[in-house]
Design an enzyme around this catalytic site. Structure first.
Site, PDB file in Angstrom:
ATOM      1  N   TYR A 222     -11.632 -14.808   2.330  1.00 50.34           N
ATOM      2  CA  TYR A 222     -10.643 -13.829   2.501  1.00 50.34           C
ATOM      3  C   TYR A 222     -10.370 -13.820   3.973  1.00 50.34           C
ATOM      4  O   TYR A 222     -11.194 -13.874   4.986  1.00 50.34           O
ATOM      5  CB  TYR A 222     -11.339 -12.416   2.637  1.00 50.34           C
ATOM      6  CG  TYR A 222     -10.355 -11.296   2.875  1.00 50.34           C
ATOM      7  CD1 TYR A 222      -9.344 -10.829   2.029  1.00 50.34           C
ATOM      8  CD2 TYR A 222     -10.604 -10.568   4.112  1.00 50.34           C
ATOM      9  CE1 TYR A 222      -8.523  -9.740   2.337  1.00 50.34           C
ATOM     10  CE2 TYR A 222      -9.681  -9.732   4.524  1.00 50.34           C
ATOM     11  CZ  TYR A 222      -8.788  -9.252   3.660  1.00 50.34           C
ATOM     12  OH  TYR A 222      -7.919  -8.203   4.164  1.00 50.34           O
TER      13      TYR A 222
ATOM     14  N   LYS B 228       0.975  -1.096   0.008  1.00 46.93           N
ATOM     15  CA  LYS B 228       0.135   0.212  -0.016  1.00 46.93           C
ATOM     16  C   LYS B 228       0.991   1.234   0.187  1.00 46.93           C
ATOM     17  O   LYS B 228       0.267   2.366  -0.557  1.00 46.93           O
ATOM     18  CB  LYS B 228      -1.096  -0.106   1.275  1.00 46.93           C
ATOM     19  CG  LYS B 228      -1.926  -1.315   1.175  1.00 46.93           C
ATOM     20  CD  LYS B 228      -2.445  -1.493   0.072  1.00 46.93           C
ATOM     21  CE  LYS B 228      -3.472  -2.879  -0.297  1.00 46.93           C
ATOM     22  NZ  LYS B 228      -2.805  -3.941   0.057  1.00 46.93           N
TER      23      LYS B 228
ATOM     24  N   TYR C 216      -2.575 -12.937   2.637  1.00 44.67           N
ATOM     25  CA  TYR C 216      -1.938 -12.666   1.329  1.00 44.67           C
ATOM     26  C   TYR C 216      -0.981 -13.322   0.770  1.00 44.67           C
ATOM     27  O   TYR C 216      -0.862 -14.447  -0.191  1.00 44.67           O
ATOM     28  CB  TYR C 216      -1.794 -11.125   1.161  1.00 44.67           C
ATOM     29  CG  TYR C 216      -3.148 -10.199   1.382  1.00 44.67           C
ATOM     30  CD1 TYR C 216      -3.814 -10.028   0.155  1.00 44.67           C
ATOM     31  CD2 TYR C 216      -2.900  -9.568   2.407  1.00 44.67           C
ATOM     32  CE1 TYR C 216      -5.050  -9.003   0.402  1.00 44.67           C
ATOM     33  CE2 TYR C 216      -4.178  -8.624   2.653  1.00 44.67           C
ATOM     34  CZ  TYR C 216      -5.182  -8.551   1.473  1.00 44.67           C
ATOM     35  OH  TYR C 216      -6.041  -7.529   1.651  1.00 44.67           O
TER      36      TYR C 216
HETATM   37  C1  LIG Z   1      -3.564  -5.305   0.066  1.00 45.45           C
HETATM   38  C2  LIG Z   1      -2.618  -6.458  -0.113  1.00 45.45           C
HETATM   39  C3  LIG Z   1      -2.349  -7.461  -1.280  1.00 45.45           C
HETATM   40  C4  LIG Z   1      -3.143  -7.065  -2.392  1.00 45.45           C
HETATM   41  O1  LIG Z   1      -2.962  -5.949  -3.264  1.00 45.45           O
HETATM   42  P1  LIG Z   1      -4.420  -5.414  -3.976  1.00 45.45           P
HETATM   43  O2  LIG Z   1      -3.330  -4.377  -4.719  1.00 45.45           O
HETATM   44  O3  LIG Z   1      -5.191  -4.985  -3.171  1.00 45.45           O
HETATM   45  O4  LIG Z   1      -4.611  -6.423  -5.050  1.00 45.45           O
HETATM   46  C5  LIG Z   1      -1.432  -8.142  -1.224  1.00 45.45           C
HETATM   47  N1  LIG Z   1      -0.542  -8.278  -0.185  1.00 45.45           N
HETATM   48  C6  LIG Z   1      -0.901  -7.674   0.861  1.00 45.45           C
HETATM   49  C7  LIG Z   1       0.041  -7.959   2.138  1.00 45.45           C
HETATM   50  C8  LIG Z   1      -1.589  -6.777   0.908  1.00 45.45           C
HETATM   51  O5  LIG Z   1      -1.957  -6.029   2.112  1.00 45.45           O
END
Ligand SMILES: *Cc1c(COP(=O)(O)O)cnc(C)c1O
Length: 329
Positions: free
Chosen positions: A262, A49, A288
């Site tokens: 999720y 982010k 993730y």
């Molecule tokens: C938000 C996030 C993602 C996914 O990225 P997007 O751009 O939302 O698809 C992947 N890994 C982590 C650790 C995240 O925080």
């Protein structure tokens, strides 16, 4: 306008490393695996982010904002990094969080990013129930703040607006430069996909690249829905750069590692977390990157990636949540 001409606030001082994962590659016996360390960006523990917020926070400042509003799940990395960006810039941050998972152990609601949000001084609005209308809640909060004479800036969910995705156009170019310095050709960049902006930015940058393809491992939506989200953002990002649109066949999403949904860890993701910890000393997470690594491992085992290929695993961060999953690890 060119991607690097948009106003941007640097939250990360240097390019993040692109490193070989030699021990993991030997262990798996497939392609050469490299890792792009976007877990080492700035903003309170790093993660993907940060690159999006470099553009979004610059936009907020240009609009004279005094408050950033972000949304996400209880353990959202996006919310935590937005809180850090706001703190660094002297802005207020209000987080509207969705309790997407019920009945988790107490630490899920108190540790990990939930703890960091408090340390970073964000204002936490009462958690919304799962499936609540977030857009309505955000609009109400925005109106209320404007009536109080404040200047709120609503950060897109996951930072995945066309402008936020520009951060991953930049990352794709960074990887291309680093790969050529290492003397390698990248066959695939693989990563976790959630709100789609990361993949959209990478694809928008690489859509006419002859060699490098991008594969997203979805952690939330089925591949049709995720591909549609990524494609839409990628085209809007391309149009911001006055670039031609992105062909649908450049968007590749694997949705077979979501598990029960999720934020719910899978056994394969937990195994992948332990494997990376033990083979490489690198921390992944159950939401993730553990699922994305499980996807990469499965694809290596099934022969999708061959021994002569170079695969870059984009580490998107997330280890800040590990303490929220104490009982699983
Ligand atoms: C938000 C996030 C993602 C996914 O990225 P997007 O751009 O939302 O698809 C992947 N890994 C982590 C650790 C995240 O925080």
């Amino acid at each position: 306008m060119k991607w690097n001409a948009f106003p941007r606030i640097g939250f990360t001082e240097h390019a993040t490393p692109l490193q070989p994962l030699s021990r993991l590659s030997d262990h798996l016996g497939g392609p050469k695996i490299f890792i792009k360390r976007d877990d080492l960006t700035g903003l309170a523990g790093g993660g993907n982010k940060a690159r999006k917020l470099e553009y979004l926070a610059a936009d907020a400042l240009a609009q004279g904002a005094d408050t950033l509003i972000a949304t996400g799940a209880t353990q959202s990395n996006h919310a935590r990094q937005t809180a850090a960006a706001a703190a660094q810039l002297g802005l207020d941050c209000i987080l509207l969080l969705e309790r997407r998972l019920q009945g988790q152990p107490a630490e899920y609601y108190r540790a990990g990013n939930a703890l960091l949000n408090r340390v970073l001084g964000a204002t936490l609005c009462e958690e919304l129930p799962a499936g609540a209308n977030i857009a309505t809640a955000v609009a109400e909060l925005e109106t209320q703040l404007i009536q109080q004479g404040r200047k709120p800036y609503v950060v897109a969910a996951g930072g995945s607006s066309p402008l936020g995705a520009m951060g991953y156009v930049g990352c794709a170019h960074e990887i291309t430069t680093q790969a050529s310095d290492l003397g390698i050709k990248v066959d695939y960049i693989v990563h976790a996909a959630g709100s789609g902006g990361t993949q959209a930015g990478l694809v928008a940058a690489l859509c006419r690249h002859k060699h490098t393809r991008v594969r997203g491992y979805s952690v939330r939506f089925d591949s049709n829905r995720m591909s549609a989200i990524v494609h839409a953002i990628a085209n809007q990002t391309a149009s911001l750069m006055d670039a031609p649109s992105v062909r649908a066949d450049r968007i590749e999403v694997d949705d077979t590692h979501i598990g029960d949904g999720y934020g719910i860890a899978t056994p394969e993701a937990l195994d992948a977390i332990k494997l990376l910890g033990r083979q490489e000393g690198i921390l992944l997470d159950p939401v993730y990157t553990g699922k994305a690594m499980a996807g990469l491992i499965a694809d290596i085992h099934s022969g999708r990636f061959s021994a002569d290929q170079n695969i870059v695993f984009l580490h998107t961060g997330g280890a800040a949540v590990l303490s929220a999953y104490t009982s699983l690890l």
